[in-house]
Design a protein around this motif. Sequence first.
Motif, mmCIF file in Angstrom:
data_model
loop_
_atom_site.group_PDB
_atom_site.id
_atom_site.type_symbol
_atom_site.label_atom_id
_atom_site.label_comp_id
_atom_site.label_asym_id
_atom_site.label_seq_id
_atom_site.Cartn_x
_atom_site.Cartn_y
_atom_site.Cartn_z
ATOM 1 N N GLY A 378 102.566 53.508 24.036
ATOM 2 C CA GLY A 378 103.738 54.007 24.769
ATOM 3 C C GLY A 378 103.729 55.731 23.815
ATOM 4 N N GLN A 379 105.075 56.229 24.049
ATOM 5 C CA GLN A 379 105.094 57.693 23.485
ATOM 6 C C GLN A 379 106.462 57.681 22.711
ATOM 7 N N ALA A 380 106.577 58.566 21.695
ATOM 8 C CA ALA A 380 107.516 58.889 21.131
ATOM 9 C C ALA A 380 107.329 60.122 20.463
ATOM 10 N N TYR A 381 108.272 61.161 20.278
ATOM 11 C CA TYR A 381 108.054 62.272 19.670
ATOM 12 C C TYR A 381 107.138 63.210 20.560
ATOM 13 N N GLY A 382 106.853 62.921 21.761
ATOM 14 C CA GLY A 382 105.952 63.364 22.828
ATOM 15 C C GLY A 382 104.485 63.090 22.085
ATOM 16 N N GLU A 383 104.203 62.138 21.408
ATOM 17 C CA GLU A 383 102.818 61.752 21.031
ATOM 18 C C GLU A 383 102.557 60.393 21.389
ATOM 19 N N ASN A 411 120.490 58.071 11.934
ATOM 20 C CA ASN A 411 119.370 58.057 10.859
ATOM 21 C C ASN A 411 118.684 56.724 11.017
ATOM 22 N N VAL A 412 118.948 55.942 11.915
ATOM 23 C CA VAL A 412 118.152 54.544 11.784
ATOM 24 C C VAL A 412 117.289 54.341 13.125
ATOM 25 N N TRP A 413 116.216 53.993 12.708
ATOM 26 C CA TRP A 413 115.186 53.473 13.838
ATOM 27 C C TRP A 413 114.774 52.220 13.632
ATOM 28 N N GLY A 414 114.420 51.475 14.969
ATOM 29 C CA GLY A 414 113.793 50.270 14.655
ATOM 30 C C GLY A 414 112.827 49.918 15.981
ATOM 31 N N THR A 415 111.869 49.305 15.486
ATOM 32 C CA THR A 415 110.649 49.019 16.568
ATOM 33 C C THR A 415 110.173 47.603 16.142
ATOM 34 N N THR A 416 109.618 46.852 17.381
ATOM 35 C CA THR A 416 108.711 45.711 17.032
ATOM 36 C C THR A 416 107.172 46.071 16.700
ATOM 37 N N TRP A 417 107.029 47.148 16.964
ATOM 38 C CA TRP A 417 105.606 47.650 16.868
ATOM 39 C C TRP A 417 104.871 47.901 15.671
ATOM 40 N N HIS A 418 103.804 47.167 15.253
ATOM 41 C CA HIS A 418 103.075 47.288 14.178
ATOM 42 C C HIS A 418 102.239 48.288 14.335
ATOM 43 N N GLY A 419 101.826 48.941 13.336
ATOM 44 C CA GLY A 419 100.410 49.991 13.339
ATOM 45 C C GLY A 419 101.056 51.441 13.841
ATOM 46 N N GLY A 425 99.455 61.944 15.082
ATOM 47 C CA GLY A 425 100.380 62.850 15.640
ATOM 48 C C GLY A 425 101.769 62.285 15.585
ATOM 49 N N PHE A 426 102.072 60.891 16.084
ATOM 50 C CA PHE A 426 103.293 60.388 15.867
ATOM 51 C C PHE A 426 103.731 60.305 14.311
ATOM 52 N N ARG A 427 102.962 60.011 13.492
ATOM 53 C CA ARG A 427 103.415 60.042 12.239
ATOM 54 C C ARG A 427 103.883 61.082 11.765
ATOM 55 N N ARG A 428 102.920 62.349 12.026
ATOM 56 C CA ARG A 428 103.319 63.659 11.532
ATOM 57 C C ARG A 428 104.860 64.105 12.134
ATOM 58 N N ALA A 429 104.853 63.855 13.328
ATOM 59 C CA ALA A 429 106.146 64.262 13.708
ATOM 60 C C ALA A 429 107.404 63.412 13.432
ATOM 61 N N PHE A 430 107.299 62.059 12.992
ATOM 62 C CA PHE A 430 108.186 61.207 12.576
ATOM 63 C C PHE A 430 108.685 61.549 11.149
ATOM 64 N N LEU A 431 107.478 61.755 10.479
ATOM 65 C CA LEU A 431 107.994 62.497 8.960
ATOM 66 C C LEU A 431 108.541 63.814 8.959
ATOM 67 N N ASP A 433 110.582 64.936 11.018
ATOM 68 C CA ASP A 433 111.827 64.646 11.248
ATOM 69 C C ASP A 433 112.665 63.904 10.136
ATOM 70 N N VAL A 434 111.863 62.944 9.597
ATOM 71 C CA VAL A 434 112.454 62.103 8.472
ATOM 72 C C VAL A 434 112.690 63.331 7.141
#
Length: 499
Positions: A378-383, A411-419, A425-431, A433-434
Amino acid sequence: MVKGALLVAGTTSDAGKSVVTAGICRWLARQGVRVAPFKAQNMSLNSYVTADGAEIGRAQAAQARAAGLEPVADMNPVLLKPGSDRRSQVVLMGRPVADVDAMEYGALKDLLRTTSLEALKRLREQYDVVVCEGAGSPAEINLRRSDIANMGLARAANLPVLVVGDIDRGGVFAAFYGTVGLLDAADQALVSGFVVNKFRGAKELLRPGLDMIGRLTGREVYGVLPWLEGPWLDVEDSLALDGRQVAARPPYGRQTLRVAVVRLPRISNFTDVDALAAEPGVLVRFVSDPAELDDADLVVLPGSRATVDDLTWLRERGLAAALRERSGPVLGICGGFQMLGREIVDEVESGAGRVEGLGLLPVRITFERHKRLARPEGQAYGERVQAYEIHHGVATVEGGEPFLDGCRQGNVWGTTWHGALENDGFRRAFLADVAARAGRDFAPDPATDFAALREERLDALGDLVEQHLDTAALLHLIQHGPPPGLPLLPPGAQMGEPR
Protein backbone atom coordinates in the motif's frame (compact mmCIF):
# COMPACT_ATOMS: atom_id res chain seq x y z
CA MET A 1 31.42 -30.63 -3.86
CA VAL A 2 30.30 -30.10 -0.26
CA LYS A 3 27.32 -32.30 0.63
CA GLY A 4 25.81 -32.95 4.04
CA ALA A 5 24.05 -31.47 7.06
CA LEU A 6 24.71 -30.22 10.57
CA LEU A 7 22.70 -29.49 13.71
CA VAL A 8 23.64 -26.37 15.68
CA ALA A 9 22.47 -26.87 19.28
CA GLY A 10 22.98 -24.65 22.32
CA THR A 11 23.60 -25.02 26.02
CA THR A 12 20.69 -22.64 26.72
CA SER A 13 18.09 -20.51 25.00
CA ASP A 14 19.67 -17.37 23.53
CA ALA A 15 23.13 -18.99 23.50
CA GLY A 16 23.52 -17.92 19.88
CA LYS A 17 22.17 -20.86 17.86
CA SER A 18 20.29 -18.61 15.44
CA VAL A 19 23.29 -16.33 14.94
CA VAL A 20 25.73 -19.19 14.37
CA THR A 21 23.30 -20.91 11.99
CA ALA A 22 22.89 -17.70 10.00
CA GLY A 23 26.66 -17.16 9.99
CA ILE A 24 27.37 -20.66 8.69
CA CYS A 25 24.69 -20.24 6.01
CA ARG A 26 26.19 -16.93 4.85
CA TRP A 27 29.77 -18.32 4.91
CA LEU A 28 28.79 -21.40 2.88
CA ALA A 29 26.72 -19.36 0.41
CA ARG A 30 29.76 -17.15 -0.22
CA GLN A 31 31.72 -20.30 -1.06
CA GLY A 32 29.19 -21.13 -3.76
CA VAL A 33 27.54 -23.89 -1.72
CA ARG A 34 23.78 -24.28 -2.14
CA VAL A 35 22.76 -24.14 1.52
CA ALA A 36 19.42 -23.89 3.32
CA PRO A 37 18.48 -23.37 7.01
CA PHE A 38 16.11 -25.61 8.93
CA LYS A 39 14.49 -25.63 12.37
CA ALA A 40 12.21 -28.59 12.95
CA GLN A 41 10.26 -27.01 15.79
CA ASN A 42 10.44 -23.42 16.90
CA MET A 43 8.73 -21.86 19.91
CA SER A 44 8.63 -18.16 19.16
CA LEU A 45 6.26 -15.21 18.95
CA ASN A 46 8.38 -13.59 16.25
CA SER A 47 7.16 -14.93 12.94
CA TYR A 48 7.14 -14.08 9.25
CA VAL A 49 4.88 -14.73 6.26
CA THR A 50 6.44 -16.38 3.21
CA ALA A 51 5.60 -15.40 -0.36
CA ASP A 52 3.02 -18.19 -0.57
CA GLY A 53 1.33 -17.21 2.70
CA ALA A 54 2.93 -19.62 5.19
CA GLU A 55 3.89 -18.55 8.73
CA ILE A 56 7.38 -19.48 9.91
CA GLY A 57 9.83 -18.29 12.57
CA ARG A 58 11.35 -14.90 11.90
CA ALA A 59 14.86 -16.22 12.59
CA GLN A 60 14.50 -18.85 9.86
CA ALA A 61 13.45 -16.13 7.42
CA ALA A 62 16.64 -14.23 8.30
CA GLN A 63 18.72 -17.41 7.92
CA ALA A 64 17.18 -17.92 4.49
CA ARG A 65 18.31 -14.41 3.56
CA ALA A 66 21.79 -15.32 4.81
CA ALA A 67 21.72 -18.26 2.40
CA GLY A 68 20.42 -16.06 -0.44
CA LEU A 69 17.03 -17.79 -0.51
CA GLU A 70 13.36 -16.88 -0.33
CA PRO A 71 11.97 -18.36 2.93
CA VAL A 72 9.62 -21.36 2.62
CA ALA A 73 7.59 -23.42 5.09
CA ASP A 74 9.96 -26.42 4.87
CA MET A 75 12.57 -24.35 6.71
CA ASN A 76 10.40 -24.30 9.86
CA PRO A 77 7.68 -26.97 9.58
CA VAL A 78 6.51 -26.68 13.21
CA LEU A 79 6.03 -23.33 14.95
CA LEU A 80 4.64 -23.12 18.48
CA LYS A 81 3.20 -19.74 19.51
CA PRO A 82 2.55 -19.57 23.28
CA GLY A 83 -0.64 -17.79 24.26
CA SER A 84 -0.17 -18.45 27.96
CA ASP A 85 2.13 -20.40 30.25
CA ARG A 86 0.18 -23.57 29.45
CA ARG A 87 -1.20 -23.33 25.91
CA SER A 88 0.34 -22.78 22.49
CA GLN A 89 -0.97 -22.47 18.97
CA VAL A 90 0.55 -25.14 16.72
CA VAL A 91 1.44 -23.91 13.24
CA LEU A 92 2.15 -26.83 10.91
CA MET A 93 3.74 -26.17 7.53
CA GLY A 94 2.79 -22.53 7.86
CA ARG A 95 -0.87 -22.99 8.87
CA PRO A 96 -2.43 -23.07 12.38
CA VAL A 97 -3.85 -26.52 13.13
CA ALA A 98 -4.52 -26.59 16.89
CA ASP A 99 -4.33 -24.78 20.20
CA VAL A 100 -2.98 -27.21 22.79
CA ASP A 101 -1.61 -27.64 26.30
CA ALA A 102 1.36 -29.86 27.11
CA MET A 103 -0.73 -33.01 27.42
CA GLU A 104 -2.64 -32.39 24.17
CA TYR A 105 0.66 -31.68 22.42
CA GLY A 106 1.70 -35.27 23.14
CA ALA A 107 -1.08 -36.55 20.90
CA LEU A 108 0.38 -34.55 17.99
CA LYS A 109 4.04 -35.48 18.40
CA ASP A 110 4.05 -38.34 15.86
CA LEU A 111 2.49 -36.09 13.21
CA LEU A 112 4.90 -33.26 14.01
CA ARG A 113 7.93 -35.58 13.90
CA THR A 114 6.90 -37.10 10.58
CA THR A 115 6.16 -33.72 9.04
CA SER A 116 9.51 -32.31 10.22
CA LEU A 117 11.53 -35.22 8.88
CA GLU A 118 9.75 -35.03 5.53
CA ALA A 119 10.51 -31.30 5.29
CA LEU A 120 14.18 -31.91 6.10
CA LYS A 121 14.32 -34.68 3.51
CA ARG A 122 12.95 -32.33 0.83
CA LEU A 123 15.51 -29.66 1.69
CA ARG A 124 18.38 -32.16 1.61
CA GLU A 125 17.27 -33.28 -1.83
CA GLN A 126 17.16 -29.68 -3.09
CA TYR A 127 20.34 -28.28 -1.52
CA ASP A 128 23.94 -29.35 -1.00
CA VAL A 129 23.97 -28.53 2.71
CA VAL A 130 21.23 -28.02 5.29
CA VAL A 131 22.21 -26.24 8.50
CA CYS A 132 19.70 -27.20 11.20
CA GLU A 133 19.12 -25.17 14.35
CA GLY A 134 18.11 -26.83 17.59
CA ALA A 135 15.70 -25.46 20.18
CA GLY A 136 16.55 -24.59 23.77
CA SER A 137 19.08 -27.17 24.96
CA PRO A 138 19.60 -30.76 23.79
CA ALA A 139 19.98 -31.73 27.47
CA GLU A 140 16.35 -30.98 28.42
CA ILE A 141 16.08 -34.56 29.70
CA ASN A 142 12.46 -34.12 30.79
CA LEU A 143 11.53 -33.46 27.14
CA ARG A 144 13.80 -36.00 25.44
CA ARG A 145 11.14 -38.62 24.78
CA SER A 146 9.07 -36.22 22.67
CA ASP A 147 11.97 -34.21 21.22
CA ILE A 148 11.89 -33.49 17.50
CA ALA A 149 14.18 -30.46 17.36
CA ASN A 150 17.42 -31.52 19.06
CA MET A 151 18.80 -35.01 19.63
CA GLY A 152 15.56 -36.61 18.42
CA LEU A 153 16.14 -34.95 15.06
CA ALA A 154 19.88 -35.68 15.10
CA ARG A 155 19.25 -39.36 15.78
CA ALA A 156 16.54 -39.67 13.16
CA ALA A 157 18.60 -37.94 10.44
CA ASN A 158 22.08 -39.00 11.67
CA LEU A 159 23.26 -35.41 12.05
CA PRO A 160 26.54 -34.31 13.63
CA VAL A 161 25.84 -31.84 16.46
CA LEU A 162 27.76 -28.68 17.26
CA VAL A 163 26.95 -27.22 20.71
CA VAL A 164 27.13 -23.41 21.13
CA GLY A 165 27.69 -21.93 24.59
CA ASP A 166 27.27 -18.31 25.75
CA ILE A 167 30.39 -17.44 27.75
CA ASP A 168 29.04 -13.97 28.56
CA ARG A 169 26.59 -15.62 30.99
CA GLY A 170 29.36 -17.58 32.69
CA GLY A 171 29.69 -21.31 33.33
CA VAL A 172 30.21 -22.22 29.70
CA PHE A 173 32.64 -25.10 30.31
CA ALA A 174 30.37 -26.68 32.92
CA ALA A 175 27.49 -26.28 30.47
CA PHE A 176 29.44 -28.03 27.70
CA TYR A 177 30.41 -30.94 29.94
CA GLY A 178 26.96 -31.21 31.50
CA THR A 179 25.20 -31.11 28.13
CA VAL A 180 27.16 -34.12 26.90
CA GLY A 181 27.06 -35.94 30.23
CA LEU A 182 23.26 -35.80 30.54
CA LEU A 183 22.73 -37.51 27.19
CA ASP A 184 22.46 -41.26 26.63
CA ALA A 185 25.18 -43.12 24.74
CA ALA A 186 23.59 -42.93 21.28
CA ASP A 187 22.98 -39.18 21.62
CA GLN A 188 26.50 -38.56 22.92
CA ALA A 189 27.91 -40.27 19.84
CA LEU A 190 26.48 -37.47 17.68
CA VAL A 191 27.73 -34.51 19.77
CA SER A 192 30.87 -33.67 17.82
CA GLY A 193 32.21 -30.46 19.31
CA PHE A 194 31.68 -27.00 20.75
CA VAL A 195 31.66 -23.32 19.84
CA VAL A 196 32.24 -20.63 22.46
CA ASN A 197 30.09 -17.58 21.72
CA LYS A 198 30.03 -13.93 22.91
CA PHE A 199 33.60 -13.79 24.23
CA ARG A 200 35.02 -10.44 25.35
CA GLY A 201 38.74 -10.21 25.99
CA ALA A 202 41.99 -11.95 25.09
CA LYS A 203 41.52 -15.45 23.72
CA GLU A 204 44.77 -16.53 25.39
CA LEU A 205 42.95 -16.40 28.73
CA LEU A 206 40.59 -19.11 27.49
CA ARG A 207 43.27 -21.54 26.33
CA PRO A 208 43.51 -23.61 29.57
CA GLY A 209 39.72 -24.06 29.59
CA LEU A 210 39.57 -24.94 25.89
CA ASP A 211 42.32 -27.52 26.30
CA MET A 212 40.74 -29.03 29.40
CA ILE A 213 37.21 -29.34 27.97
CA GLY A 214 38.77 -31.05 24.95
CA ARG A 215 40.57 -33.56 27.18
CA LEU A 216 37.58 -34.14 29.46
CA THR A 217 35.07 -34.71 26.67
CA GLY A 218 37.25 -35.92 23.79
CA ARG A 219 35.55 -33.36 21.58
CA GLU A 220 36.96 -30.49 19.58
CA VAL A 221 36.33 -26.82 20.25
CA TYR A 222 35.71 -25.49 16.74
CA GLY A 223 36.41 -21.90 17.71
CA VAL A 224 35.67 -18.86 19.85
CA LEU A 225 33.34 -16.21 18.46
CA PRO A 226 33.94 -12.69 19.83
CA TRP A 227 31.22 -10.42 21.12
CA LEU A 228 29.60 -8.60 18.21
CA GLU A 229 28.54 -5.06 19.04
CA GLY A 230 25.15 -3.82 17.97
CA PRO A 231 21.83 -5.65 17.72
CA TRP A 232 21.37 -8.98 15.98
CA LEU A 233 18.36 -8.38 13.79
CA ASP A 234 15.40 -10.78 13.69
CA VAL A 235 15.99 -12.41 17.07
CA GLU A 236 13.35 -14.96 18.03
CA ASP A 237 13.58 -15.10 21.80
CA SER A 238 12.13 -12.41 24.08
CA LEU A 239 15.00 -13.17 26.49
CA ALA A 240 16.99 -10.87 24.22
CA LEU A 241 14.77 -7.96 25.31
CA ASP A 242 15.60 -8.08 29.00
CA GLY A 243 17.03 -4.66 29.81
CA ARG A 244 17.40 -3.91 26.12
CA GLN A 245 18.19 -0.38 25.05
CA VAL A 246 19.41 0.13 21.50
CA ALA A 247 21.04 3.19 20.03
CA ALA A 248 22.25 1.43 16.94
CA ARG A 249 24.11 4.24 15.19
CA PRO A 250 25.49 7.70 16.05
CA PRO A 251 23.03 10.63 15.96
CA TYR A 252 22.48 12.22 12.58
CA GLY A 253 20.32 15.18 13.56
CA ARG A 254 20.82 17.67 16.37
CA GLN A 255 18.56 15.83 18.80
CA THR A 256 17.90 12.21 19.66
CA LEU A 257 14.43 10.81 19.03
CA ARG A 258 13.41 8.63 21.94
CA VAL A 259 11.17 5.61 21.30
CA ALA A 260 9.62 3.57 24.12
CA VAL A 261 8.35 0.10 23.15
CA VAL A 262 5.94 -1.41 25.68
CA ARG A 263 7.36 -4.76 26.76
CA LEU A 264 4.11 -6.78 26.83
CA PRO A 265 4.18 -10.18 28.59
CA ARG A 266 3.24 -11.95 25.33
CA ILE A 267 4.98 -9.53 23.01
CA SER A 268 5.18 -10.73 19.42
CA ASN A 269 7.06 -9.53 16.37
CA PHE A 270 9.04 -7.00 18.40
CA THR A 271 11.45 -7.09 15.44
CA ASP A 272 9.13 -4.46 13.92
CA VAL A 273 11.21 -1.83 15.73
CA ASP A 274 14.60 -3.09 14.47
CA ALA A 275 14.35 -0.60 11.62
CA LEU A 276 13.81 2.26 14.08
CA ALA A 277 16.93 1.26 16.03
CA ALA A 278 18.87 1.22 12.75
CA GLU A 279 18.04 4.88 12.14
CA PRO A 280 20.86 7.23 13.29
CA GLY A 281 19.86 9.27 16.32
CA VAL A 282 16.91 7.05 17.30
CA LEU A 283 17.10 5.53 20.78
CA VAL A 284 14.84 2.50 21.27
CA ARG A 285 14.00 1.25 24.77
CA PHE A 286 11.76 -1.62 25.89
CA VAL A 287 9.79 -0.46 28.92
CA SER A 288 7.24 -1.80 31.40
CA ASP A 289 6.65 1.13 33.79
CA PRO A 290 4.32 4.10 33.16
CA ALA A 291 7.03 6.59 34.19
CA GLU A 292 9.21 5.36 31.34
CA LEU A 293 6.71 6.79 28.85
CA ASP A 294 7.07 10.34 30.14
CA ASP A 295 10.11 11.38 28.10
CA ALA A 296 9.32 9.28 25.01
CA ASP A 297 8.79 11.09 21.74
CA LEU A 298 7.06 8.00 20.35
CA VAL A 299 5.45 5.09 22.19
CA VAL A 300 5.08 1.84 20.27
CA LEU A 301 2.45 -0.65 21.43
CA PRO A 302 3.64 -3.80 19.62
CA GLY A 303 2.06 -7.08 18.63
CA SER A 304 0.78 -9.63 21.14
CA ARG A 305 -0.13 -13.31 21.07
CA ALA A 306 -2.64 -12.66 23.88
CA THR A 307 -4.25 -9.31 23.11
CA VAL A 308 -6.97 -9.31 25.79
CA ASP A 309 -4.67 -10.65 28.52
CA ASP A 310 -1.96 -8.12 27.68
CA LEU A 311 -4.57 -5.36 27.66
CA THR A 312 -5.48 -6.41 31.20
CA TRP A 313 -1.79 -6.25 32.11
CA LEU A 314 -1.60 -2.69 30.73
CA ARG A 315 -4.43 -1.69 33.05
CA GLU A 316 -2.94 -3.42 36.08
CA ARG A 317 0.47 -1.77 35.52
CA GLY A 318 -0.98 1.71 35.06
CA LEU A 319 0.22 1.80 31.47
CA ALA A 320 -3.29 1.98 30.04
CA ALA A 321 -3.98 5.18 31.99
CA ALA A 322 -0.60 6.60 30.97
CA LEU A 323 -1.35 5.92 27.29
CA ARG A 324 -4.82 7.50 27.51
CA GLU A 325 -3.39 10.61 29.18
CA ARG A 326 -0.55 10.92 26.71
CA SER A 327 -0.65 13.76 24.18
CA GLY A 328 2.42 12.70 22.17
CA PRO A 329 2.65 10.18 19.29
CA VAL A 330 1.61 6.54 19.78
CA LEU A 331 1.88 3.75 17.21
CA GLY A 332 0.00 0.48 17.64
CA ILE A 333 0.99 -2.52 15.52
CA CYS A 334 -1.26 -5.58 15.14
CA GLY A 335 -2.22 -6.57 18.72
CA GLY A 336 -1.20 -3.11 19.91
CA PHE A 337 -3.50 -1.57 17.30
CA GLN A 338 -6.32 -3.80 18.53
CA MET A 339 -5.81 -2.62 22.11
CA LEU A 340 -6.01 1.04 21.03
CA GLY A 341 -9.53 0.58 19.65
CA ARG A 342 -12.89 1.11 21.32
CA GLU A 343 -13.90 -2.52 21.73
CA ILE A 344 -12.62 -6.06 21.25
CA VAL A 345 -14.91 -9.05 20.77
CA ASP A 346 -12.86 -12.19 21.32
CA GLU A 347 -14.40 -15.66 21.44
CA VAL A 348 -11.32 -17.18 19.77
CA GLU A 349 -8.02 -16.29 21.44
CA SER A 350 -9.01 -15.56 25.05
CA GLY A 351 -12.71 -16.48 25.02
CA ALA A 352 -13.33 -13.27 26.98
CA GLY A 353 -16.13 -12.06 24.72
CA ARG A 354 -16.72 -8.31 24.66
CA VAL A 355 -13.89 -6.23 26.19
CA GLU A 356 -13.47 -2.46 26.31
CA GLY A 357 -10.34 -1.19 24.52
CA LEU A 358 -8.27 1.90 25.31
CA GLY A 359 -10.53 4.03 23.14
CA LEU A 360 -7.75 5.97 21.42
CA LEU A 361 -8.77 4.93 17.91
CA PRO A 362 -12.26 4.68 16.33
CA VAL A 363 -11.96 0.93 15.71
CA ARG A 364 -13.83 -2.19 16.77
CA ILE A 365 -12.07 -5.57 16.66
CA THR A 366 -13.69 -8.96 16.14
CA PHE A 367 -11.57 -12.10 16.44
CA GLU A 368 -12.19 -14.74 13.78
CA ARG A 369 -11.08 -18.37 13.82
CA HIS A 370 -9.37 -18.07 10.47
CA LYS A 371 -5.94 -16.49 10.81
CA ARG A 372 -5.09 -13.89 8.20
CA LEU A 373 -1.64 -14.50 6.67
CA ALA A 374 -0.80 -12.09 3.88
CA ARG A 375 1.85 -9.91 2.25
CA PRO A 376 -0.02 -6.62 1.63
CA GLU A 377 1.22 -3.58 -0.25
CA GLY A 378 0.00 0.00 0.00
CA GLN A 379 0.96 3.63 0.43
CA ALA A 380 1.36 6.08 3.29
CA TYR A 381 2.92 9.55 3.31
CA GLY A 382 3.12 9.15 -0.47
CA GLU A 383 5.56 6.26 -0.06
CA ARG A 384 5.17 2.65 -1.16
CA VAL A 385 4.89 0.16 1.73
CA GLN A 386 5.37 -3.62 1.60
CA ALA A 387 4.53 -5.57 4.76
CA TYR A 388 3.04 -8.78 6.14
CA GLU A 389 0.02 -9.64 8.28
CA ILE A 390 -0.49 -12.32 10.98
CA HIS A 391 -3.70 -11.90 12.99
CA HIS A 392 -7.09 -13.28 13.99
CA GLY A 393 -8.55 -9.90 14.89
CA VAL A 394 -10.45 -8.09 12.11
CA ALA A 395 -10.76 -4.31 12.43
CA THR A 396 -13.86 -2.31 11.59
CA VAL A 397 -12.70 1.29 11.22
CA GLU A 398 -15.39 3.83 12.13
CA GLY A 399 -13.54 7.11 11.64
CA GLY A 400 -10.18 8.82 11.54
CA GLU A 401 -7.83 8.93 8.54
CA PRO A 402 -6.82 5.78 6.62
CA PHE A 403 -3.38 4.41 7.53
CA LEU A 404 -2.04 1.11 6.14
CA ASP A 405 -5.39 -0.71 6.41
CA GLY A 406 -5.78 0.79 9.88
CA CYS A 407 -6.30 4.41 10.83
CA ARG A 408 -4.85 7.54 12.41
CA GLN A 409 -6.62 9.92 14.76
CA GLY A 410 -4.71 12.88 16.15
CA ASN A 411 -1.33 11.66 17.39
CA VAL A 412 -2.31 7.97 17.40
CA TRP A 413 -1.64 5.57 14.51
CA GLY A 414 -2.70 1.92 14.23
CA THR A 415 -2.08 -0.82 11.67
CA THR A 416 -2.14 -4.61 11.41
CA TRP A 417 0.89 -4.52 9.11
CA HIS A 418 4.19 -5.89 10.37
CA GLY A 419 7.45 -4.85 8.74
CA ALA A 420 6.13 -1.52 7.47
CA LEU A 421 8.97 0.40 9.15
CA GLU A 422 11.52 -1.54 7.10
CA ASN A 423 10.42 0.53 4.07
CA ASP A 424 12.96 3.36 4.07
CA GLY A 425 10.90 6.13 2.48
CA PHE A 426 7.87 5.47 4.67
CA ARG A 427 9.98 5.20 7.85
CA ARG A 428 11.71 8.53 7.19
CA ALA A 429 8.43 10.31 6.48
CA PHE A 430 6.77 8.80 9.55
CA LEU A 431 9.67 9.69 11.85
CA ALA A 432 9.82 13.23 10.46
CA ASP A 433 6.11 13.60 11.27
CA VAL A 434 6.61 12.14 14.77
CA ALA A 435 9.56 14.48 15.43
CA ALA A 436 7.52 17.51 14.34
CA ARG A 437 4.58 16.52 16.56
CA ALA A 438 6.93 15.82 19.49
CA GLY A 439 8.72 19.14 19.02
CA ARG A 440 12.09 17.51 18.29
CA ASP A 441 14.71 19.03 16.00
CA PHE A 442 15.37 15.63 14.43
CA ALA A 443 15.81 14.67 10.79
CA PRO A 444 15.99 11.04 9.57
CA ASP A 445 19.15 10.18 7.64
CA PRO A 446 18.24 10.06 3.92
CA ALA A 447 21.04 7.55 3.34
CA THR A 448 19.79 4.87 5.77
CA ASP A 449 19.07 1.67 3.84
CA PHE A 450 17.65 -0.95 6.18
CA ALA A 451 17.89 -3.83 3.69
CA ALA A 452 21.56 -3.00 3.11
CA LEU A 453 22.17 -2.80 6.87
CA ARG A 454 20.61 -6.24 7.30
CA GLU A 455 22.88 -7.61 4.58
CA GLU A 456 25.89 -6.02 6.28
CA ARG A 457 24.85 -7.71 9.52
CA LEU A 458 24.55 -11.08 7.84
CA ASP A 459 27.94 -10.55 6.20
CA ALA A 460 29.39 -9.76 9.63
CA LEU A 461 28.05 -13.10 10.91
CA GLY A 462 29.60 -14.87 7.93
CA ASP A 463 32.88 -13.10 8.68
CA LEU A 464 32.74 -14.33 12.30
CA VAL A 465 32.46 -17.92 11.11
CA GLU A 466 35.17 -17.55 8.47
CA GLN A 467 37.64 -15.78 10.76
CA HIS A 468 37.08 -17.46 14.11
CA LEU A 469 35.95 -21.04 13.49
CA ASP A 470 38.03 -23.94 12.13
CA THR A 471 36.22 -23.94 8.81
CA ALA A 472 38.19 -26.88 7.37
CA ALA A 473 37.15 -29.02 10.34
CA LEU A 474 33.58 -27.69 10.04
CA LEU A 475 33.40 -28.71 6.38
CA HIS A 476 34.74 -32.16 7.24
CA LEU A 477 32.09 -32.52 9.95
CA ILE A 478 29.31 -31.51 7.55
CA GLN A 479 30.45 -33.94 4.88
CA HIS A 480 31.55 -36.94 6.95
CA GLY A 481 29.43 -36.75 10.10
CA PRO A 482 30.48 -37.25 13.72
CA PRO A 483 34.05 -38.42 14.34
CA PRO A 484 34.08 -42.16 15.10
CA GLY A 485 34.82 -43.41 18.58
CA LEU A 486 33.83 -40.32 20.56
CA PRO A 487 34.19 -41.15 24.28
CA LEU A 488 31.16 -41.51 26.53
CA LEU A 489 30.76 -39.36 29.63
CA PRO A 490 29.05 -40.69 32.75
CA PRO A 491 26.22 -40.73 33.72
CA GLY A 492 24.77 -40.54 30.21
CA ALA A 493 26.25 -43.89 29.23
CA GLN A 494 24.13 -45.59 31.92
CA MET A 495 20.87 -43.72 31.39
CA GLY A 496 19.45 -46.05 28.77
CA GLU A 497 17.63 -45.34 25.56
CA PRO A 498 14.83 -42.75 25.43
CA ARG A 499 11.50 -44.23 24.43
